[in-house]
Design a protein around this motif. Sequence first.
Motif: not given
Length: 545
Positions: A267, A328-330, A347-351
């Motif tokens: 990313d 992990a990004d919130t 939401t929590t996403t993985n970067r």
Amino acid sequence: MPDIKTWDVVKGTVKTIDKPATAAQRMKDAYIRTKRKAENSVYSAEDSPSEYAADRISDGTESVLHETGRQLHRHGQKAVSSAKENISKAKSHFQRERSIDPLKKEINGRSSKGAIKTADHSKNGIKQAAKGTSKTAQRSVKTAEKTAKITIKTSQQAAKSAQRTAQAAAKATVAALKAAVRATVSAVKAIIAATKALISALAAGGWVAVVVVIVICLIGLIVGSCFGIFFSGEDTGTGQTMRAAVREINQDYEQKLEEIESGTRHDVLEMSGSRAVWPEVLAVYAVKTTTDPDNAQEVASMDDSKKALLKDIFWQMNEISSRMETSADTVVTETDDGDGHIIQTTTTTNRTTLYITVSHKTADEMADHFHFNADQRKQLAELLAEGNRSMWSAVLYGIGTGDGEIVTVALSQLGNVGGQPYWSWYGFGSRVEWCACFVSWCANECGYIDAGVIPKFAGCGNGVQWFKDRGLWQDRNYEPRPGDIIFFDWNDEYGQDGDSDHVGIVEKVEGSVVYTVEGNSGDMCQENQYTVGYYEILGYGTPAY
């Protein structure tokens, strides 16, 4: 009987007269033998030819004089005594014959007178012979003395002449040796001076210089040394040049970076580090290749095998590493529910972040790696001396007129990713858009910021204004020179607004094409090219180099 006795006396007198002549002849023979003996005597005590000649002549002369005097005295006395005895006998005989008749008396008288006269003549002959012999001996002695003096003088002159010749030869030898040393030193200095002059001419694009360089390389004046690298920028008949090899390796380097970036899903990309500068790579290559004990080669020309050696050294000096990190990004998003209420959604996403790091070894570290000896290290230091920057520019980039120094510095940074150390040198604690920082860093390396030739700027607009304020600005239609500062106004999503968005350094102009070196071009130092008057070129700052 008396008549017969009378004639016997006369006959005896005649024999007596022959004795002085015989004695004189014997003395002459003795003199000659003595002279020859004196001349042929050999001694070993003399220290020189002149002393030997003087001693031999002196001894011979003394011997001749002594022997001649002795012989003259002995034979002369004998002859005189004999004559006196004959005279006395004649007188006694005349007295006994007084009774003889007048005819006999007359005959006897005449005979006696003849005997007396003969005796007198004999005595006078002996004296004259002795005197003549003495004069002859004296003349011979004088001649011998003159000859001795001439011989001594000649020997002395010959000795002095030989000494002068030897001294002259020694001086000539010393002078020749000094001249040889001076000639060698002068030749070395002349080669160095000629080399630099030829490089300057080559940088100016002179084809005559190219021909001369090739000739010099072929005759082996520099080809066999590490300094032959300064002649490798032109084709020597192999169809390849150092410049082309460097471009090919640069492309390989960039391709590896692209392969890492495209080969991994990520990313975010973060790049850092820098590669070794080309003068250091080429210096290590030149020293190692020309001094290899197993396979020493000249470096003035380029071919496939040498290019393989150069690539191997480049990749030993440069290393590309990469790593991935996932975090992990919130993310909080806000929406309107239609009733005037704001709804926040978390939401929590993985970067995934891709880190690419470029590291390199310096020339000194490579010297340790290859176990260079003291002489090899000296050669390496000489190649990288400050005064050789312009020659590296000519070899690597064929720089002509304008300022080659700042271009050399900029080109040495090709391949740097991430902008470190440029933005950190400027004073930023983290990465910023670093194209202007790069230009300022290169200018500082040349001392141009302290000299007031180029400003230190991090914003492109500030750089444009500095040149305009000093009357050092040209528009896009200007044909620039190497070292000029090129400013761009991109036609991006915001369109062209007349403000500068990007800056770089002009490398060269060939035909209608402008070649540049730009920092932060895709987050890298890269070469780019544009046509003269290209619409996205805002203009040029023209430093007063």
